[in-house]
Scaffold this active site. Structure first.
Site, PDB file in Angstrom:
ATOM      1  N   HIS A 215      -8.026  -2.721   4.729  1.00  0.00           N
ATOM      2  CA  HIS A 215      -7.261  -3.297   5.667  1.00  0.00           C
ATOM      3  C   HIS A 215      -6.974  -2.855   6.942  1.00  0.00           C
ATOM      4  CE1 HIS A 215      -3.872  -0.272   5.831  1.00  0.00           C
ATOM      5  NE2 HIS A 215      -4.589   0.530   4.736  1.00  0.00           N
ATOM      6  N   ARG A 217      -7.078  -2.060  10.721  1.00  0.00           N
ATOM      7  CA  ARG A 217      -7.503  -2.869  11.863  1.00  0.00           C
ATOM      8  C   ARG A 217      -8.905  -2.747  12.648  1.00  0.00           C
ATOM      9  NH1 ARG A 217      -2.555  -4.871  14.993  1.00  0.00           N
ATOM     10  NH2 ARG A 217      -0.808  -4.892  13.541  1.00  0.00           N
TER      11      ARG A 217
HETATM   12  N1  UDP Z   1      -1.797  -0.076  -3.430  1.00  0.00           N
HETATM   13  C1  UDP Z   1      -0.803  -0.690  -4.278  1.00  0.00           C
HETATM   14  N2  UDP Z   1      -1.187  -1.988  -4.440  1.00  0.00           N
HETATM   15  C2  UDP Z   1      -2.555  -2.483  -3.944  1.00  0.00           C
HETATM   16  C3  UDP Z   1      -3.217  -1.877  -3.169  1.00  0.00           C
HETATM   17  C4  UDP Z   1      -2.817  -0.442  -3.043  1.00  0.00           C
HETATM   18  O1  UDP Z   1       0.226  -0.162  -4.880  1.00  0.00           O
HETATM   19  O2  UDP Z   1      -2.871  -3.708  -4.150  1.00  0.00           O
HETATM   20  C5  UDP Z   1      -0.802   1.554  -3.063  1.00  0.00           C
HETATM   21  C6  UDP Z   1      -2.009   2.466  -3.214  1.00  0.00           C
HETATM   22  O3  UDP Z   1      -1.991   3.120  -4.472  1.00  0.00           O
HETATM   23  C7  UDP Z   1      -1.642   3.345  -2.258  1.00  0.00           C
HETATM   24  C8  UDP Z   1      -0.878   2.662  -1.234  1.00  0.00           C
HETATM   25  O4  UDP Z   1      -1.100   1.531  -1.639  1.00  0.00           O
HETATM   26  O5  UDP Z   1      -0.761   4.442  -2.604  1.00  0.00           O
HETATM   27  C9  UDP Z   1      -1.942   2.509   0.014  1.00  0.00           C
HETATM   28  O6  UDP Z   1      -1.533   1.605   0.911  1.00  0.00           O
HETATM   29  P1  UDP Z   1      -2.536   0.899   2.122  1.00  0.00           P
HETATM   30  O7  UDP Z   1      -3.748   0.934   1.644  1.00  0.00           O
HETATM   31  O8  UDP Z   1      -1.992  -0.179   2.554  1.00  0.00           O
HETATM   32  O9  UDP Z   1      -1.911   2.041   3.332  1.00  0.00           O
HETATM   33  P2  UDP Z   1      -2.651   3.456   3.690  1.00  0.00           P
HETATM   34  O10 UDP Z   1      -2.672   4.519   2.720  1.00  0.00           O
HETATM   35  O11 UDP Z   1      -4.035   3.148   4.396  1.00  0.00           O
HETATM   36  O12 UDP Z   1      -1.574   4.060   4.838  1.00  0.00           O
END
Ligand code: UDP
Length: 387
Positions: A215, A217
């Site tokens: 995801h 950017r």
């Molecule tokens: N996650 C979720 N459902 C999904 C994909 C990810 O619950 O379909 C959870 C994952 O386990 C993690 C969090 O969302 O705890 C990560 O979110 P994201 O990748 O959006 O953000 P980042 O961690 O990169 O800030």
């Protein structure tokens, strides 16, 4: 809301996106269970739909919903709307302190609104840095600015605390807690959420599962194209492989990947999953391919090797420990790295058996105790040290 003498302290916990919800849910639980605090969950609405699916598994829902999201709004517009909404919300709640997490626009504006209101600001997951102002964008700058605004810095690892020290932020107000995502993950896996219809039958499916999320950017454009090409090639080469990709709601992700995997029965391109089933899927997966921050921390907690589709990471602990590898977004490299892990049992075991450097499941308790200490209501907790 005037405070009565002897009543519990209201703590405003600002949450805008899925990872903030997941990582703050255990902190909210720890504050609720404490003898001194009443958490007030403020949802900014930055990613409202994802937030609900993340809070659900913990039985939480927002106390205050600011609902600022407007499709297609620029970062500037989002920032302005958030700040304008958060100030009056804090006046209304009249908390003793504000808690923010991570590095989103909600984090930054929550900390700034708290600072403007003259309140102590606790920053959960403080000190993550790539050292590159543009990667991830805008998160690296969000978290650096938040460190300037916070008065209590809850660093997940000793490495994060050291990064803060390099910026002149040191002393007892910096406390190593472990990452609260490990607390959340353990709770979610233990609850064993039912599979949604799209994943029914996965327990009995003999294929090896490659779980993919993307995801960031900075991957939009060529990066996502490389990821899509790699998934298409892997799925064609390997009938024993099932690629499961819960795609972020941003339509750019699906649009970039879909043409590469169209018609392939062993690629399941899904809507985002609520946290309960997602945690279960992480546990079921053989290999994780992701550009997510949180998933880099969670996968090692379930002994699942993780390949990180980024050029740099603010979580070097996993790479140094050997449970994660940076692979970028080049299709040839991704195909080779996934194939290498699936075909080489020794290489796989070497990544899977590394102890998780990110937490011991007690981070949220430390965060709550640290905040009590910061407010003069308790002792400073012992810091987290990985086994
Ligand atoms: N996650 C979720 N459902 C999904 C994909 C990810 O619950 O379909 C959870 C994952 O386990 C993690 C969090 O969302 O705890 C990560 O979110 P994201 O990748 O959006 O953000 P980042 O961690 O990169 O800030």
């Amino acid at each position: 809301m005037p405070r009565q003498p002897g009543t519990r302290q209201r703590i405003a916990v600002v949450v805008g996106t899925r990872p903030e919800a997941i990582k703050l849910a255990p902190v909210i639980a720890a504050l609720s269970e404490s003898s001194w605090a009443t958490p007030v969950l403020v949802s900014t609405g930055q990613h409202r739909d994802l937030l609900v699916g993340a809070l659900e598994v913990f039985g939480l829902s927002p106390d205050v919903d600011l609902d600022v999201y407007r499709p297609g709004a620029s970062l500037d517009a989002l920032t302005a709307r958030l700040l304008s909404a958060l100030g009056p919300a804090l006046t209304e709640i009249d908390p003793t302190a504000v808690v923010v997490q991570g590095d989103t626009t909600s984090t930054l504006t929550g900390a700034l609104a708290g600072f403007h209101a003259g309140l102590p600001v606790a920053h959960v997951e403080a000190g993550l840095r790539t050292g590159d102002r543009t990667q991830p964008f805008p998160e690296e700058i969000n978290r650096r600015l938040t460190s300037q605004l916070a008065s209590l810095h809850l660093a997940p690892t000793a490495g994060a605390a050291a990064a803060l020290a390099r910026e002149g932020i040191a002393g007892p107000q910096v406390l190593v807690t472990g990452n609260t995502v490990i607390d959340a993950l353990r709770a979610a896996v233990a609850r064993k959420a039912p599979w949604p219809a799209a994943l029914a039958g996965l327990d009995d499916d003999p294929r090896r599962v490659l779980l993919v999320t993307a995801h960031r950017r900075e991957s939009w454009g060529r990066g996502l194209d490389g990821i899509g090409e790699a998934l298409g090639r892997l799925a064609r080469q390997r009938e024993d492989l099932l690629v499961v990709f819960p795609a972020h709601p941003n339509p750019r992700i699906r649009e970039a990947v879909e043409p590469h995997v169209a018609g392939l029965g062993n690629v399941w391109l899904l809507d985002p999953l609520p946290y309960g089933p997602f945690a279960r899927l992480l546990d079921r997966a053989d290999v994780v391919l992701t550009d997510s921050g949180g998933i880099q921390e969670e996968a090692p907690g379930l002994a699942t090797p993780v390949l990180v589709m980024r050029a740099v990471t603010e979580r070097p602990e996993a790479v140094e420990a050997g449970c994660a590898r940076l692979v970028g977004t080049n299709a040839d490299r991704i195909v080779a790295e996934v194939g290498g892990l699936l075909d080489d049992a020794g290489a796989y075991a070497a990544m899977a058996r590394v102890a998780n450097p990110f937490g011991d499941g007690r981070a949220a308790q430390r965060c709550a105790e640290a905040l009590a200490w910061h407010l003069g209501l308790g002792a400073r907790p012992e810091e987290f040290a990985p086994v």
